[in-house]
Design a protein around this motif. Structure first.
Motif: not given
Ligand SMILES: Nc1ncnc2c1ncn2[C@@H]1O[C@H](COP(=O)(O)OP(=O)(O)OP(=O)(O)O)[C@@H](O)[C@H]1O
Ligand SMILES: [Mg+2]
Lengths: 275, 360
Positions: B115-120, B172-182
């Motif tokens: 659930d956490q991963a899907l949320e992420l 998506l690349r913004e999202e991935v960058r965001d997740i990666q930073q978090r």
């Protein structure tokens, strides 16, 4: 479909009609004759339609002990052969599809070669060996001879099925921590599943109908359904026994094939989406 | 907390050398892009880190541990493939849960983590879907979640957005960058899109024929390319070939005093480092085309010797086809045999402009 109709709308498709008629003559007519015979009590020349229909021969056939015995032997044989064949062939097919080893192509070719050989000659040679090993007229003797006959189908089709499985899927499974065996079990096999299931089904059906090996090795103790049917047809002038047995044998294989078609169909359907 | 260290990595397939003496250090939490033309060995490097290819020689360390000979399932890496490689016989939940089940976590724990991963990745509530019921972008997000849920030390992405359309790719690349930073996860990202690399990366590795051309931060790479190849590969660049004789680069339109040895050389000029002025001189260059991009106008100029240059001008400037012009450069670089000889001039002012337009 719509396009093909409109494209032929101008001219009548004589070729198509000719093919259709040919197919009906070759396939449907013999089937129809066998079906009719199975439900016939009296049918004398030159009448086109039987004089008397009835289920008398069904009664007679189904009340014979040797018919039931043959049916159970056939089922047991087919199940055993299919299971053994799958056990041997599926891992081998996977190896062929995925691994590179020396002599791989030669090995694969030898499989084909053995099946290009005139079958009866091969069977006689094997029978001679079995005679020395006391395998003649035994259940396991027949299992062995029929097993040989199934190998090609059970290797060839699964090799194609395994090759069609996306390698990246297997790698993704390795990546999240699955070992090679686990990947095979959880990813490769389910992905190749529908096609392999069809191969298993075809193997079962073809083993069920196999006569040459069963007759050569099994006679006289081990009598399978098809062998029994041939006996009936050869020894008795009553056509109906053979016809009834044919219909009995035809129904399950027809159902099996329909089932196989459906499974393969849905399988490729889902894959088309997942690709 | 993970560092990746690659030492003199080499990989040969039969006749071709896919990767040739490649070394790289990736710091904790850093996102490094591998950028290069098709066939330059990007995927091969990534696959060697993931354990899917065995290096011919060289060493790969993660947090000091030598993983060069470990099989993929024993490596603390998570890979996202271009073709997402989701298992089509499992639904979204089971795709993500598969790796957790292998680690024999409790049912509740698995549920919580999935659930956490899907949320992420912004797909909460999609667990019961079949993978073919998802759009391309959603499939890639599930693939990302499948890797992230196992908390890998190193995240490997091989052109994950290549099959998506432009808009989705940018989002998506913004999202991935965001997740990666978090998450602060050390990441290696393969792409052959330079805008993708410039937008996401802390550092970019430019590859060519399996060899590293340059490793630098995006702005350094753009402003100070160390090789002619990099200069031409990142952003737009005009090249002029001529000879250096007696300390002077002698091109009919651009003469330049440089303190380098005599010999052939290539002058590299960014479109935004060039200026146009109207000219009446009979041997001036001519405008062949002006393309209006809204935020700027790209003017194609043909020199007397037939060489063509691109010049970026302000959006209010009006240049007509056939107009004769004079060119002035505010920054340049000079290369010989793919090596930087000299560079000079003022730094280019329009920093904003370059990443959005010059690369479009
Ligand atoms: N399994 C293989 N067998 C033989 N040669 C290979 C194999 N994998 C890659 N190569 C070769 O290695 C070189 C590098 O390939 P690689 O896939 O790493 O390139 P890439 O940079 O990822 O290209 P692309 O941008 O097209 O994905 C290519 O010349 C390719 O043909
Ligand atoms: Mg690649």
């Amino acid at each position: 479909m719509i396009r093909s109709y409109s494209s032929t709308s101008g001219r009548f498709d004589w070729m198509g009609l000719a093919f259709a008629i040919l197919l009906v003559i070759v396939i449907a007519v013999p089937l129809l004759v066998v079906f009719t015979w199975a439900f016939t009590e009296v049918w004398r020349y030159p009448s086109v339609i039987p004089q008397k229909f009835g289920l008398r021969f069904w009664d007679q056939t189904l009340s014979r002990a040797d018919v039931w015995e043959a049916l159970f032997i056939s089922l047991r044989l087919s199940a055993t052969v299919t299971a053994l064949s799958a056990l041997i062939c599926l891992p081998a097919a996977y190896a062929f599809a995925r691994m590179k080893f020396p002599g791989r192509d030669l090995f694969f070719l030898s499989f084909l070669a053995s099946h290009a050989f005139p079958k009866f000659g091969l069977l006689v040679a094997i029978a001679a060996i079995f005679l020395q090993l006391n395998l003649i007229a035994t259940f396991w003797g027949v299992v062995l001879i029929q097993l040989v006959g199934t190998l090609m189908l059970m290797i060839w089709i699964p090799v194609a099925a395994f090759q069609a499985v996306d390698r990246r899927m297997e790698e993704a499974a390795r990546d999240v921590g699955a070992g090679p065996l686990r990947v095979f079990w959880s990813i490769t096999l389910p992905q190749a599943g529908p096609t392999i299931f069809a191969a298993v089904l075809l193997t079962f059906v073809s083993t069920f109908y196999e006569t040459e090996g069963a007759w050569l090795i099994g006679a006289p103790q081990i009598r399978t359904m098809p062998v029994l049917m041939i006996n009936f047809i050869n020894n008795q002038v009553v056509v109906q026994y053979g016809a009834v047995l044919s219909v009995i044998l035809w129904v399950p294989s027809f159902i099996a094939l329909i089932f196989a078609r459906r499974v393969i169909g849905t399988g490729s359907f889902a894959k088309g989406f997942g690709a | 907390m993970a560092r990746l260290k690659i030492e003199s990595l080499r990989k040969s397939f039969a006749a071709t050398t896919a990767v040739d003496d490649f070394s790289l250090d990736v710091g904790d939490g850093e996102l490094v892009c591998l950028l290069g033309p098709s066939g330059s060995g990007k995927s091969t490097i990534l696959r060697m880190i993931g354990g899917f290819e065995q290096p011919t020689s060289g060493m790969i360390r993660i947090d000091g541990q030598d993983v060069t000979r470990l099989s993929p399932e024993r490596r603390p890496t998570g890979m996202v493939f271009q073709s997402h490689a989701l298992w089509s016989h499992m639904n979204v939940f089971n795709n993500i849960a598969f790796g957790l089940k292998l680690r024999s976590l409790s049912r509740g724990e698995i549920q919580r983590k999935v659930d956490q991963a899907l949320e992420l990745v912004g797909l909460a509530g999609y667990g019961h879907r079949q993978t073919f019921q998802l759009s391309g972008g959603q499939q890639q997000r599930v693939a990302l979640a499948r890797s992230l849920v196992l908390e890998p030390k190193i995240l490997l992405l091989d052109e994950p957005f290549a099959s998506l359309d432009q808009h989705l790719r940018e989002r998506l690349r913004e999202e991935v960058r965001d997740i990666q930073q978090r998450l602060g996860i050390t990441t290696l990202f393969v792409t052959h899109g330079q805008d993708e690399a410039l937008a996401m990366a802390d550092r970019i590795v430019v590859l060519r024929n399996g060899q590293c051309e340059q490793v630098d931060a995006p702005d350094v790479l753009y402003r100070n390319p160390q090789t002619e190849f990099v200069a031409g590969f990142i952003g737009q660049m005009n090249f002029l070939s001529a000879n250096v004789e007696g300390g002077r680069f002698r091109h009919p339109d651009f003469t330049l005093d440089v303190e380098v040895q005599d010999g052939p050389a290539v002058l590299a000029l960014r479109p935004e480092a060039l200026r146009l002025e109207p000219s009446d001189s009979p041997d001036a260059a001519g405008v062949t085309r002006a393309t209006d991009f809204g935020s700027h106008i790209m003017v194609d100029v043909e020199l007397r010797d037939g060489a063509r240059l691109k010049v970026m001008t302000a959006p209010d400037a009006r240049w007509q086809k056939g107009q004769t012009v004079r060119l002035a450069a505010s920054a340049f670089a000079l290369y010989r045999q793919n090596r930087l000889l000299a560079r000079g001039g003022l730094p280019v002012e329009t920093v904003e402009g370059r990443s959005r337009h010059a690369l479009a």
